[in-house]
Design an enzyme around this catalytic site. Structure first.
Site, PDB file in Angstrom:
ATOM      1  N   CYS A 125       0.810  -1.223   0.000  1.00 27.61           N
ATOM      2  CA  CYS A 125       0.000   0.000   0.000  1.00 27.61           C
ATOM      3  C   CYS A 125       0.839   1.266   0.000  1.00 27.61           C
ATOM      4  CB  CYS A 125      -0.923   0.015   1.208  1.00 27.61           C
ATOM      5  SG  CYS A 125      -0.016  -0.035   2.764  1.00 27.61           S
ATOM      6  N   ASP A 150       2.340   2.532   2.586  1.00 26.01           N
ATOM      7  CA  ASP A 150       2.352   3.192   3.889  1.00 26.01           C
ATOM      8  C   ASP A 150       3.698   2.972   4.569  1.00 26.01           C
ATOM      9  OD1 ASP A 150      -0.175   3.994   3.426  1.00 26.01           O
ATOM     10  OD2 ASP A 150      -1.154   2.543   4.742  1.00 26.01           O
ATOM     11  N   CYS A 164      -1.990  -4.072   8.786  1.00 25.01           N
ATOM     12  CA  CYS A 164      -1.550  -2.727   9.171  1.00 25.01           C
ATOM     13  C   CYS A 164      -0.861  -2.753  10.538  1.00 25.01           C
ATOM     14  CB  CYS A 164      -2.736  -1.773   9.203  1.00 25.01           C
ATOM     15  SG  CYS A 164      -3.727  -1.807   7.691  1.00 25.01           S
ATOM     16  N   CYS A 196      -2.677   4.534   6.721  1.00 26.87           N
ATOM     17  CA  CYS A 196      -4.111   4.445   6.964  1.00 26.87           C
ATOM     18  C   CYS A 196      -4.409   4.588   8.462  1.00 26.87           C
ATOM     19  CB  CYS A 196      -4.621   3.114   6.445  1.00 26.87           C
ATOM     20  SG  CYS A 196      -4.050   1.725   7.441  1.00 26.87           S
TER      21      CYS A 196
END
Ligand code: FES
Length: 154
Positions: free
Chosen positions: A59, A61, A129, A86
């Site tokens: 992603c 991140d 995450c 996120c």
């Protein structure tokens, strides 16, 4: 309106700053996202500071996580983080800082992403995450130990 109603009845809220659109999160995620614990950074050159920078290729991140260790007690006395990601990544990082402050390095290394994910009630699609936080803790500890070893040789 929808988010308010949901937060009262199910303790979930809507947050939109995700690249994948609207996502339902537990209110604990919203709390850490809106009021992150220990945001910021420390001087990475300080001898007692370990810095971990990790990323999630899928992603894009990224997370910078820093620990300051008391050389006498071997315990983590300060933690800071900066997350570029996120809400689940921000919340996981924020929660992780509170979980490792005051802990020894060994204790910090035992904190699993699943514990963080469970505490935040992350949905299955956002479990990964919390892995950023676990990886960042390991990277920061590794950096601190490497720095300490190098300093002892000199
Ligand atoms: Fe990338 Fe959450 S979507 S860390």
């Amino acid at each position: 309106m929808l988010s308010t109603a949901l937060s009262h009845s199910f303790s979930f809220n809507l947050l939109r700053p995700s690249s994948i659109g609207v996502m339902f999160y537990h209110q604990k995620v919203e709390d850490h996202f809106k009021n992150p614990r220990n945001p910021g950074s420390m001087n990475a050159k300080d001898e007692d500071v370990g810095t971990g920078i990790v990323g999630a290729p899928a992603c894009g991140d990224a997370l910078k996580f820093q620990i300051r260790v008391d050389d006498k007690t071997g315990k983590i006395k300060e933690v800071k983080f900066r997350a570029f990601g996120c809400p689940a990544a921000v919340a996981s990082s924020s929660l992780a800082t509170t979980m490792i402050e005051g802990k020894t390095l060994d204790e910090a290394l035992k904190i699993k992403n699943t514990t963080i994910a469970n505490e935040l009630n992350l949905p299955p699609v956002k479990q990964h995450c919390s892995m950023l936080a676990q990886d960042a803790i390991h990277a920061a500890v590794e950096d601190y130990l490497k720095k300490k070893k190098t300093n002892q040789k000199e």
